[in-house]
Design a protein around this motif. Sequence first.
Motif, short mmCIF file in Angstrom:
data_model
loop_
_atom_site.label_atom_id
_atom_site.label_comp_id
_atom_site.label_asym_id
_atom_site.label_seq_id
_atom_site.Cartn_x
_atom_site.Cartn_y
_atom_site.Cartn_z
N LEU A 103 0.83 -1.21 0.00
CA LEU A 103 0.00 0.00 0.00
C LEU A 103 0.87 1.26 0.00
O LEU A 103 0.53 2.25 -0.66
N ALA A 104 1.99 1.23 0.70
CA ALA A 104 2.92 2.36 0.69
C ALA A 104 3.50 2.55 -0.72
O ALA A 104 3.67 3.68 -1.18
N ARG A 105 3.78 1.43 -1.39
CA ARG A 105 4.30 1.51 -2.76
C ARG A 105 3.26 2.11 -3.70
O ARG A 105 3.57 2.97 -4.53
N ILE A 106 2.01 1.68 -3.55
CA ILE A 106 0.93 2.21 -4.38
C ILE A 106 0.76 3.71 -4.12
O ILE A 106 0.64 4.51 -5.05
N ASP A 107 0.79 4.09 -2.84
CA ASP A 107 0.66 5.50 -2.48
C ASP A 107 1.78 6.32 -3.12
O ASP A 107 1.52 7.39 -3.69
N ALA A 108 3.01 5.82 -3.03
CA ALA A 108 4.15 6.53 -3.62
C ALA A 108 4.00 6.66 -5.13
O ALA A 108 4.31 7.71 -5.71
N ALA A 109 3.52 5.61 -5.78
CA ALA A 109 3.34 5.65 -7.23
C ALA A 109 2.25 6.63 -7.64
O ALA A 109 2.41 7.37 -8.61
N VAL A 110 1.16 6.65 -6.88
CA VAL A 110 0.05 7.55 -7.20
C VAL A 110 0.50 9.01 -7.07
O VAL A 110 0.17 9.86 -7.90
N PHE A 111 1.25 9.30 -6.02
CA PHE A 111 1.61 10.68 -5.72
C PHE A 111 3.04 11.04 -6.11
O PHE A 111 3.57 12.05 -5.64
N THR A 112 3.63 10.28 -7.01
CA THR A 112 5.02 10.50 -7.39
C THR A 112 5.28 11.91 -7.94
O THR A 112 6.33 12.49 -7.70
N ASP A 113 4.33 12.47 -8.66
CA ASP A 113 4.51 13.80 -9.26
C ASP A 113 3.89 14.92 -8.42
O ASP A 113 3.80 16.05 -8.88
N TRP A 114 3.46 14.60 -7.23
CA TRP A 114 2.85 15.59 -6.36
C TRP A 114 3.89 16.12 -5.36
O TRP A 114 4.61 15.34 -4.75
N ASN A 115 3.92 17.44 -5.16
CA ASN A 115 4.80 17.96 -4.12
C ASN A 115 4.06 17.98 -2.79
O ASN A 115 2.87 17.70 -2.72
N GLN A 116 4.78 18.33 -1.72
CA GLN A 116 4.19 18.31 -0.38
C GLN A 116 3.01 19.27 -0.26
O GLN A 116 2.03 18.99 0.42
N ASN A 117 3.10 20.42 -0.94
CA ASN A 117 2.00 21.40 -0.88
C ASN A 117 0.74 20.85 -1.52
O ASN A 117 -0.36 21.05 -1.01
N ASP A 118 0.90 20.15 -2.66
CA ASP A 118 -0.26 19.55 -3.33
C ASP A 118 -0.92 18.51 -2.44
O ASP A 118 -2.14 18.46 -2.31
N ARG A 119 -0.10 17.68 -1.80
CA ARG A 119 -0.65 16.63 -0.92
C ARG A 119 -1.34 17.23 0.29
O ARG A 119 -2.40 16.79 0.70
#
Length: 134
Positions: free
Chosen positions: A104-120
């Motif tokens: 699940l951590a891997r999936i999360d990282a893949a989904v948000f790979t192009d997101w910066n901390q502000n976006d998240r």
Amino acid sequence: MKTALESLRSADARYTEKLIKLMKSFGMTIAEHRLLLLIESSLDTQEKISKATKLDTSTLSRQLKSAVKKELLDKIATGRDKRQLIYSVTEKGQADVKQIAAELARIDAAVFTDWNQNDRALLEQLLDKLEKSI
């Protein structure tokens, strides 16, 4: 054009598909995985789990029985009449929970790979606001 709620529902459906596929690879259901997490967090009786999840006892009983049969949970009878059951996660169940968490951590990282901390952070704020609005 989709509404925001329709987009959210669509994203949820796609994520649920991934979850179902992941759980099937471990031979369990999403509901069984949730049970393992609850029992690991000290909700170790059917009564405690039922109160926390608002599941009716027959549904919960079937889920617990299935998880025991799959050797994800152990049960110990207690009380005078031995009808009270205490559940615990087996070694197999613990290992599966750890592996699922990693995936699940891997999936999360893949989904948000192009997101910066502000976006998240903004997404979390907006989802929190949406949850409070509904």
